[in-house]
Design a protein around this motif. Structure first.
Motif, mmCIF file in Angstrom:
data_model
loop_
_atom_site.group_PDB
_atom_site.id
_atom_site.type_symbol
_atom_site.label_atom_id
_atom_site.label_comp_id
_atom_site.label_asym_id
_atom_site.label_seq_id
_atom_site.Cartn_x
_atom_site.Cartn_y
_atom_site.Cartn_z
ATOM 1 N N SER A 190 0.807 -1.214 0.000
ATOM 2 C CA SER A 190 0.000 0.000 0.000
ATOM 3 C C SER A 190 0.840 1.263 0.000
ATOM 4 O O SER A 190 0.323 2.339 -0.322
ATOM 5 C CB SER A 190 -0.921 0.014 1.226
ATOM 6 N N SER A 191 2.139 1.162 0.334
ATOM 7 C CA SER A 191 2.990 2.349 0.386
ATOM 8 C C SER A 191 4.450 1.899 0.470
ATOM 9 O O SER A 191 4.737 0.732 0.767
ATOM 10 C CB SER A 191 2.649 3.206 1.609
ATOM 11 N N PRO A 192 5.398 2.804 0.224
ATOM 12 C CA PRO A 192 6.817 2.437 0.395
ATOM 13 C C PRO A 192 7.164 2.037 1.821
ATOM 14 O O PRO A 192 8.056 1.213 2.033
ATOM 15 C CB PRO A 192 7.552 3.723 -0.019
ATOM 16 N N TYR A 193 6.474 2.593 2.809
ATOM 17 C CA TYR A 193 6.718 2.185 4.198
ATOM 18 C C TYR A 193 6.393 0.705 4.392
ATOM 19 O O TYR A 193 7.143 -0.034 5.051
ATOM 20 C CB TYR A 193 5.872 3.036 5.148
ATOM 21 N N GLU A 194 5.267 0.292 3.828
ATOM 22 C CA GLU A 194 4.885 -1.120 3.926
ATOM 23 C C GLU A 194 5.878 -2.000 3.176
ATOM 24 O O GLU A 194 6.213 -3.102 3.620
ATOM 25 C CB GLU A 194 3.480 -1.297 3.353
ATOM 26 N N THR A 195 6.381 -1.529 2.051
ATOM 27 C CA THR A 195 7.353 -2.302 1.280
ATOM 28 C C THR A 195 8.631 -2.525 2.077
ATOM 29 O O THR A 195 9.196 -3.634 2.075
ATOM 30 C CB THR A 195 7.672 -1.567 -0.028
ATOM 31 N N ALA A 196 9.106 -1.491 2.751
ATOM 32 C CA ALA A 196 10.326 -1.638 3.551
ATOM 33 C C ALA A 196 10.144 -2.679 4.642
ATOM 34 O O ALA A 196 11.052 -3.486 4.913
ATOM 35 C CB ALA A 196 10.707 -0.283 4.157
ATOM 36 N N GLU A 197 8.982 -2.715 5.262
ATOM 37 C CA GLU A 197 8.715 -3.719 6.295
ATOM 38 C C GLU A 197 8.635 -5.119 5.692
ATOM 39 O O GLU A 197 9.119 -6.095 6.284
ATOM 40 C CB GLU A 197 7.409 -3.366 7.005
ATOM 41 N N ILE A 198 8.045 -5.237 4.512
ATOM 42 C CA ILE A 198 7.962 -6.540 3.842
ATOM 43 C C ILE A 198 9.351 -7.061 3.501
ATOM 44 O O ILE A 198 9.667 -8.243 3.696
ATOM 45 C CB ILE A 198 7.081 -6.425 2.577
ATOM 46 N N PHE A 199 10.210 -6.181 2.971
ATOM 47 C CA PHE A 199 11.563 -6.597 2.619
ATOM 48 C C PHE A 199 12.325 -7.069 3.860
ATOM 49 O O PHE A 199 13.091 -8.039 3.794
ATOM 50 C CB PHE A 199 12.312 -5.440 1.962
ATOM 51 N N GLU A 200 12.122 -6.395 4.968
ATOM 52 C CA GLU A 200 12.806 -6.793 6.199
ATOM 53 C C GLU A 200 12.372 -8.194 6.628
ATOM 54 O O GLU A 200 13.189 -8.996 7.099
ATOM 55 C CB GLU A 200 12.510 -5.764 7.291
ATOM 56 N N ARG A 201 11.102 -8.513 6.460
ATOM 57 C CA ARG A 201 10.619 -9.853 6.810
ATOM 58 C C ARG A 201 11.132 -10.903 5.837
ATOM 59 O O ARG A 201 11.469 -12.030 6.232
ATOM 60 C CB ARG A 201 9.096 -9.864 6.825
ATOM 61 N N LEU A 202 11.187 -10.556 4.545
ATOM 62 C CA LEU A 202 11.659 -11.523 3.555
ATOM 63 C C LEU A 202 13.130 -11.874 3.774
ATOM 64 O O LEU A 202 13.555 -12.999 3.479
ATOM 65 C CB LEU A 202 11.469 -10.955 2.143
ATOM 66 N N LYS A 203 13.921 -10.950 4.269
ATOM 67 C CA LYS A 203 15.347 -11.209 4.479
ATOM 68 C C LYS A 203 15.635 -11.932 5.779
ATOM 69 O O LYS A 203 16.785 -12.329 6.018
ATOM 70 C CB LYS A 203 16.113 -9.875 4.470
ATOM 71 N N ALA A 204 14.635 -12.128 6.619
ATOM 72 C CA ALA A 204 14.889 -12.672 7.957
ATOM 73 C C ALA A 204 15.513 -14.053 7.910
ATOM 74 O O ALA A 204 16.343 -14.398 8.758
ATOM 75 C CB ALA A 204 13.585 -12.698 8.757
ATOM 76 N N GLN A 205 15.154 -14.894 6.959
ATOM 77 C CA GLN A 205 15.652 -16.273 6.899
ATOM 78 C C GLN A 205 16.516 -16.518 5.674
ATOM 79 O O GLN A 205 16.656 -17.653 5.229
ATOM 80 C CB GLN A 205 14.463 -17.248 6.886
ATOM 81 N N GLU A 206 17.078 -15.447 5.099
ATOM 82 C CA GLU A 206 17.841 -15.591 3.863
ATOM 83 C C GLU A 206 19.274 -15.112 4.058
ATOM 84 O O GLU A 206 19.527 -14.196 4.852
ATOM 85 C CB GLU A 206 17.189 -14.780 2.742
ATOM 86 N N PRO A 207 20.228 -15.698 3.327
ATOM 87 C CA PRO A 207 21.612 -15.201 3.370
ATOM 88 C C PRO A 207 21.726 -13.873 2.614
ATOM 89 O O PRO A 207 20.818 -13.463 1.896
ATOM 90 C CB PRO A 207 22.407 -16.304 2.668
ATOM 91 N N GLU A 208 22.861 -13.198 2.805
ATOM 92 C CA GLU A 208 23.047 -11.893 2.186
ATOM 93 C C GLU A 208 23.375 -12.047 0.698
ATOM 94 O O GLU A 208 24.049 -12.988 0.289
ATOM 95 C CB GLU A 208 24.174 -11.133 2.891
ATOM 96 N N PRO A 209 22.929 -11.116 -0.133
ATOM 97 C CA PRO A 209 23.205 -11.197 -1.582
ATOM 98 C C PRO A 209 24.631 -10.777 -1.902
ATOM 99 O O PRO A 209 25.275 -10.032 -1.142
ATOM 100 C CB PRO A 209 22.193 -10.221 -2.181
ATOM 101 N N ASP A 210 25.099 -11.245 -3.049
ATOM 102 C CA ASP A 210 26.425 -10.891 -3.536
ATOM 103 C C ASP A 210 26.266 -9.856 -4.642
ATOM 104 O O ASP A 210 25.690 -10.152 -5.698
ATOM 105 C CB ASP A 210 27.146 -12.127 -4.068
ATOM 106 N N PRO A 211 26.723 -8.610 -4.466
ATOM 107 C CA PRO A 211 26.542 -7.585 -5.500
ATOM 108 C C PRO A 211 27.178 -7.957 -6.834
ATOM 109 O O PRO A 211 26.612 -7.679 -7.895
ATOM 110 C CB PRO A 211 27.206 -6.345 -4.892
ATOM 111 N N ILE A 212 28.344 -8.608 -6.781
ATOM 112 C CA ILE A 212 29.016 -8.979 -8.034
ATOM 113 C C ILE A 212 28.182 -9.993 -8.807
ATOM 114 O O ILE A 212 28.006 -9.897 -10.030
ATOM 115 C CB ILE A 212 30.421 -9.524 -7.734
#
Length: 947
Positions: free
Chosen positions: A834-856
């Motif tokens: 519904s808004s960028p604020y909600e998106t930031a919270e969703i992304f934080e939840r999606l990353k909770a059980q995932e390893p960090e990405p490799d930029p390269i």
């Protein structure tokens, strides 16, 4: 180079700040970091340029300007060059503008290392700071212009947060000359200061004691105020438009009772941002408001523009604008009342159109009550009252210069005329060039000379405008004739267009008012709206005959027989400044530059502007050797006068509110103003909860990381992610917009971008690329936080749902296209936010059980398709699926249903492969019965082609 803390200014700087309030404000800025809110017109850019020069002359500084536009960059650069030349500072380097022209990363890094003053666009600056190309620790200080635009989700707030987190000693100063945004909302000043990471605010209204002392001294400009009365016709039109605006606001209040309507009144309707205020309140429920409300909101913009046009435009141009507005707001003949703008049904609307027409031409015969046709038309061509007053003012100036020559001073003697826009400038230029040209009539008595004929007149200009208008109207009628056959018959003479009535819809009762039929009178249709008026060919011919004049051509110089290069000085020369009349439009801070360059002795304010009045006060008070006489013109009792007084009053009220809030403000910041964070809180943010099975928590060395495409910095989402203590890594990605982990890729789409992506087929290609490289591709559909969280306003279905097939719905409706996308890519996950604020919270939840990405690896994903992704998952996801159009074609084949089309598309690459499949090959995919229908359909077509 390290950050320097407020180096000492050079002495010559104060030479360009002669007024007491400028000097005191400069001293404040040199000492403290603060937000400066200055009244518009008091010379904000001049103050900024002097402050920048003090740091530029000191050398060894890296100063960054945030929020400056192109015109301000040009002015600042020129001012810094002048200051450096005057003070002869060897260490001054001037201004460097970094925009999209500086694409060379190595060149930018080299410039930053050398230091200087830089004006950098926000997108480039935030990326350079995040990538380390510009180390925030080496920045001496930041200057933020237009601080009123720094909201929590803006790129400027993102830049300031990064700067304060990594630089604790550099200075930070913000400027604004618009106090209104600091008074809207709950504790708005404290909120804005929190966004700016500042604790001190300095307010400088016009009634500040030092400002008043500087501008109200002995060196005041001579001001002559001229109240110009409007004509009766102009007053009638203005009153009628105001009535339409008032009724429209009342209708909005009736239809939307649950909204805050304190500012929905006639006084607020005169402000420039009134449309924005209403739309901001209605947009969260825009899909629920009625058609009538949406129409009225659009009509308010049109009506308010008419209030300005009746005063600014000449009578002919205003009538032409009304014709265009009427055509744009009138549907085809035969349409019902509910499809037209409501204000067209008001009696005041008829007053507007009829009065505007009478200002241009009128009937020469008195029409009786039963007379429907106008037998003959005669030009009236009412002139704007300000034109005659302007001519009188110019004549007075010439008379004074001739009989009472002023004492020579540093002024140029130029006459400066200031207008609201460039259209008014063109109008006045044409009037001044032709006001002494008299149209020649056929019956002119040479023996009799009327002294009135020597007076300036706009008759020549207005007759020429009327001829052009009649030609335009004839072409306009032809366009309407091509669109609507009814009007075509009227224009060709078969039917009088003013008597043409649109047919009533079948089985519809006519609504009556006052015992009679609506629209029974002349000038109205059967449904009650204003009828479009077209002059008959005979009337046009009569009008053209009336204004057929032989324009007096100005005497041209004789042809030059000799070589033009030899006698060039006889024919080409520069005008003297005292002979010039300069017409200029109000242009904000650039007006101060105009005054300094032209040095006018006479200023005519053709239209009022509060900010420019203050610029004149500052200009006159800053120069002892320049005398200025100001003529201030305004229409008495007009919207123009009310708007001017309302602007001054609102600014005064805004500063009063800011002063009260500053006195009672208790500024509490959750973090240190310089970006420091509690060590315990910083440790808790690094706690890793990704260990499944109830294992012990572990502390990571780094906070969560997100790889972001550099093009995404147009949005506010990267700033909000950074505000949640995530590391933002900008990269040029070819697959996806946000990489949350080695397996999670997100493509972000706003609603408008989603529509365009479906239209050009780009979204299907993007989904194919994501499935080719990532195990869990996701499509994020993000809405604006201030708008409705629904797709209904964007639906573009045409026709009834029963008559639209699934394939047609997929081509016409946004929701159906999303369904087809999920059928083509069954493993695609769609995130609704519904808004960028909600998106930031969703992304934080999606990353909770995932390893960090490799930029390269994220950058390489789009460049090397074989190096990333799982081919099996890509096949399952549907990277070889059909595009939208072939999929819709396949859906129309007998035997293909919504349940089995996905299996077909996963197995076959295109329709040709499906057509060549046998019943045995199709049966495992769609079943025996459906396989026989599909095979029979294509086999039948093949036999017909062979036959």
């Amino acid at each position: 180079m390290s950050a320097a803390e407020n180096p000492q200014p050079v002495q010559p700087v104060k030479l360009s700040l002669p007024l007491i309030y400028q000097q005191k404000l400069f001293e404040e800025l040199r000492k403290d970091d603060e937000l400066v809110i200055l009244a518009r017109g008091l010379g904000l850019v001049r103050l900024v340029t002097n402050l920048l020069h003090s740091y530029d002359a000191a050398g060894n500084n890296l100063i960054v300007i945030v929020g400056a536009d192109d015109r301000e960059n040009a002015w600042i650069g020129e001012a810094l060059a002048e200051h450096a030349a005057i003070s002869m500072s060897p260490r001054a380097r001037g201004l460097t503008v970094v925009n999209t022209d500086f694409t060379n990363v190595a060149a930018r890094e080299k410039m930053y290392a050398a230091g200087g003053i830089f004006s950098i666009t926000s997108r480039i600056l935030v990326v350079d700071m995040l990538t380390g190309l510009l180390n925030p620790e080496i920045i001496t200080g930041l200057l933020v212009l237009h601080a009123d635009r720094v909201v929590a989700t803006s790129l400027e707030a993102f830049i300031l947060r990064i700067y304060r987190q990594k630089n604790k000693v550099g200075f930070l100063k913000a400027f604004s000359d618009n106090p209104d945004p600091f008074t809207i909302g709950f504790s708005p000043l404290a909120t804005m200061m929190r966004n700016l990471f500042l604790r001190k605010v300095s307010l400088w209204p016009r009634f500040h004691v030092h400002v008043a002392e500087a501008l109200e001294g002995k060196k005041k400009a001579e001001v002559i105020e001229l109240e110009v009365p409007m004509t009766d016709a102009m007053r009638d039109i203005q009153n009628a438009v105001m009535e339409c605006v008032e009724i429209s606001i009342q209708e909005l209040k009736k239809s939307n009772p649950g909204l805050d309507m304190d500012d929905w009144n006639l006084d607020s309707a005169l402000l420039k941002n009134f449309d924005t205020i209403i739309r901001r309140q209605l947009e969260p429920n825009w899909h629920r408001v009625s058609w009538k409300t949406k129409q009225i909101v659009n009509d308010l913009t049109v009506l308010r523009s008419m209030l300005q046009s009746v005063l600014a435009l000449d009578a002919v141009s205003f009538l032409q604008q009304l014709d265009t507005i009427h055509a744009a707001h009138s549907p085809a003949p035969g349409s019902t009342r509910q499809t037209q703008s409501p204000w067209l049904f008001l009696d005041a609307a008829q007053t507007i159109f009829e009065t505007a027409r009478r200002r241009v031409y009128s009937s020469s015969q008195r029409a009786g009550p039963d007379t429907a046709n106008i037998d003959a038309l005669r030009p009236v061509l009412e002139e704007q009252p300000k034109w005659a007053v302007l001519a009188d003012v110019l004549e007075e100036i010439d008379r004074d210069l001739y009989f009472e020559p002023a004492v020579r001073d540093d002024s140029n003697g130029t006459i400066l005329i200031m207008c609201s826009d460039t259209n008014t400038c063109r109008q006045l230029r044409e009037y001044l060039q032709t006001m002494h040209v008299k149209p020649r009539t056929e019956k002119k008595i040479e023996e009799f000379h009327d002294p009135e004929e020597d007076k300036p007149s706009a008759a020549f200009m207005m007759r020429r405008k009327l001829r052009n208008y009649l030609k335009w109207k004839r072409e306009f009628a032809q366009v309407n004739a091509n669109l609507f056959s009814e009007v075509h018959k009227a224009v060709t003479g078969a039917v009088d267009p003013r008597l043409a009535k649109s047919r009533a819809p079948p089985n519809k009762r006519r609504r009556v008012r006052g015992g009679g039929t609506v629209g029974a009178g002349p000038g109205r249709l059967d449904n009650g709206s204003i009828a479009q008026y077209f002059e008959k060919p005979g009337e046009v011919a009569e009008l053209m005959a009336e204004i057929q004049i032989r324009e007096e051509e100005t005497k041209q110089k004789e042809d030059v027989v000799s070589d033009p290069l030899e006698d060039m000085d006889d024919y080409y020369q520069l005008y003297e400044m005292q002979d010039l009349v300069v017409i200029h439009a109000y242009d904000g801070d650039m007006d101060e530059h105009v005054l300094e360059e032209i040095k006018p002795k006479y200023i005519i304010m053709y239209e009022p502007d509060a900010a420019f009045i203050r610029r004149i006060e500052v200009y006159r008070s800053s120069h002892n050797d320049r005398n200025v006489r100001v003529y201030f013109l305004y229409y008495g009792g007009s919207v123009e006068e009310q708007r001017y007084l309302s602007t001054v009053r609102r600014e005064k009220d805004a500063f009063t509110k800011l002063i009260k809030e500053r006195a009672s403000m208790s500024l509490v910041m959750t973090v240190d103003p310089h970006g420091a964070e509690d060590p315990q809180e910083a440790f808790l943010r690094t706690i890793n909860t990704r260990i499944a099975g109830g294992g012990k928590l572990a502390a990571t060395a780094q906070p969560p990381r997100v790889v972001v495409d550099v093009r995404e910095f147009r949005s506010s989402l990267p700033s909000l992610l950074h505000g949640r203590s995530m590391i933002i890594v900008p990269c040029m990605l070819t697959v996806g917009d946000y990489i949350l982990s080695p397996h999670v890729c997100v493509e972000r789409k706003s609603v408008s971008d989603l529509i365009s992506s479906f239209k050009d087929g780009r979204l299907f290609a993007q989904c194919e690329a994501m499935f080719a490289h990532y195990r869990n591709p996701m499509l994020l559909i993000e809405f604006d936080q201030n708008k409705s969280f629904t797709l209904e306003p964007f639906a573009d279905l045409s026709g009834s749902a029963a008559s639209v097939s699934a394939a047609n719905a997929g081509a016409n409706d946004l929701q159906s296209k999303i369904v087809l996308l999920t059928l083509a890519f069954p493993k695609l996950r769609i995130i609704w936010s519904s808004s960028p604020y909600e998106t930031a919270e969703i992304f934080e939840r999606l990353k909770a059980q995932e390893p960090e990405p490799d930029p390269i690896a994220a950058v390489r994903a789009g460049l090397d398709r074989e190096a990333a992704g799982d081919e099996g998952d890509a096949q399952a996801g549907g990277q070889q699926m059909f595009n939208a159009v072939p999929q819709e074609m396949l859906a129309t084949v007998p035997g293909v249903t919504q349940g089995n089309i996905a299996s077909l598309m996963r197995q076959a690459e295109n329709i040709t492969e499906v057509a060549n499949m046998t019943v045995e090959e199709l049966s495992p995919l769609v079943g025996r019965e459906a396989a026989c229908k599909i095979n029979g359909f294509f086999a039948k077509d093949l036999l017909e082609d062979e036959g």
